[in-house]
Scaffold this active site. Structure first.
Site, PDB file in Angstrom:
ATOM      1  N   GLU A 160       0.822  -1.200   0.000  1.00 51.19           N
ATOM      2  CA  GLU A 160       0.000   0.000   0.000  1.00 51.19           C
ATOM      3  C   GLU A 160       0.862   1.259   0.000  1.00 51.19           C
ATOM      4  OE1 GLU A 160      -4.191  -0.910   2.070  1.00 51.19           O
ATOM      5  OE2 GLU A 160      -2.483  -1.379   3.351  1.00 51.19           O
ATOM      6  N   GLU A 180      -4.437  -9.151   3.263  1.00 47.43           N
ATOM      7  CA  GLU A 180      -5.214  -8.930   4.481  1.00 47.43           C
ATOM      8  C   GLU A 180      -6.406  -9.867   4.632  1.00 47.43           C
ATOM      9  OE1 GLU A 180      -3.112  -5.009   3.718  1.00 47.43           O
ATOM     10  OE2 GLU A 180      -4.016  -6.617   2.538  1.00 47.43           O
TER      11      GLU A 180
END
Length: 310
Positions: A160, A180
């Site tokens: 990210e 995730e």
């Protein structure tokens, strides 16, 4: 705001007014003294908009590979201003070896502080984000070009952070993924928004739903990164490529680079007509600069321009 747009009848007037507001907001991000072209009005660019500088504290540990001599050292983040032919390049080195560079609250706070300082430093031309922990990578909303150099793992928050950069380069042995969902959560650092914008919605969904991890070649094939390199013995092939790219950017006009980035970023979020209006507004800011005159004079005199970011 645009008087003509506001006065236009019906839906067309509403659309034009909305576009005017978007373009005005775009210019507002550049500072309070920018002026929009045509009927959109705002104050003119002042050269001091870029002049609020920040200098790292002297001292600190020397960089073991010798790329720079001035270092600001923190426990988890190191800010390095490169010198000589690399002057204008800043390296943000993430250094959380004990936690494999996972993004802690402290690290995010330090990154935010560094970003705020670098935003207004007109001496900074390009920023490279890299790991100082071998084999692991892990920016942000910066006005200058940012390059993520991925030489190792970039999973979850690490990817990210890389997605927040303008350009990503990686070693073929690097590993990247938003994993995730394996932990029954979702990417929470911009991954669900930036990954689809980088590689398309369908493929982004596939990668997030499966928590798939890609190597450098696979990441290049789907458009996640711009360049893939075979890893070298030093383990910094991606960083060296990022440094080569940053050197290519250095000779260009600093104001033009910042405004070009803004025009691209803002234009990609709107329709083409509004995007062209944003481009017009941004282009207008380069016209009164000293750098533009220097570029024309250097071309006429057949010499290298000496830009000052003014």
């Amino acid at each position: 705001m645009a008087v003509a747009a506001a006065a236009a009848p019906g839906a067309l007037g509403t659309l034009q007014a909305s576009r005017a507001r978007l373009v005005a907001a775009c210019c507002a991000r550049l500072g309070p003294r920018w002026r929009l072209p045509g009927s959109w009005t705002c104050r003119r660019l002042d050269s001091t908009i870029w002049a609020r500088g920040w200098t790292p504290a002297a001292g600190g540990a020397a960089w073991q590979r010798g790329y720079s001599s001035e270092v600001k050292t923190e426990d988890e983040l190191r800010v390095r201003y490169l010198e000589e032919e690399n002057r204008g390049i800043v390296v943000l080195g993430i250094n959380r070896a004990y936690a494999k560079n996972s993004l802690s609250k402290n690290l995010i706070k330090m990154l935010s502080k560094a970003v705020d300082a670098l935003k207004s430093d007109k001496k900074v031309r390009t920023i490279i984000v890299r790991s100082e922990v071998p084999g692991i990578f892990c920016a942000a909303n910066l006005p200058v070009p940012t390059i993520a150099a991925i030489d190792g793992l970039a999973l979850g928050g690490g990817l990210e952070l890389a997605l927040a950069c303008d350009i990503r380069v990686a070693a073929s042995s690097a590993k990247m993924g938003l994993v995730e969902t394996k932990l029954a959560i979702i990417p929470g650092g911009g991954g669900t928004q930036r990954l689809p914008r980088a590689i398309g919605m369908s493929l982004a969904k596939e990668l997030i739903f499966s928590a798939r991890v890609l190597d450098g070649q696979e990441a290049k094939s789907v458009g996640l990164i711009s360049h893939v390199l075979e890893q070298n013995q030093e383990g910094d092939a991606a960083y060296r490529k990022a440094l080569d790219l940053a050197r290519e950017f250095l000779p260009q006009g600093p104001v033009a680079m910042r405004v070009a980035k803004l025009a691209i970023n803002q234009g990609m979020e709107v329709d083409l007509v509004t995007g062209l209006a944003i481009e017009e507004a941004c282009y207008a800011q380069t016209i009164p600069t000293k750098d533009r005159l220097e570029g024309l004079l250097a071309f006429k005199e057949k010499r290298t321009p000496r830009y000052k970011g003014e």
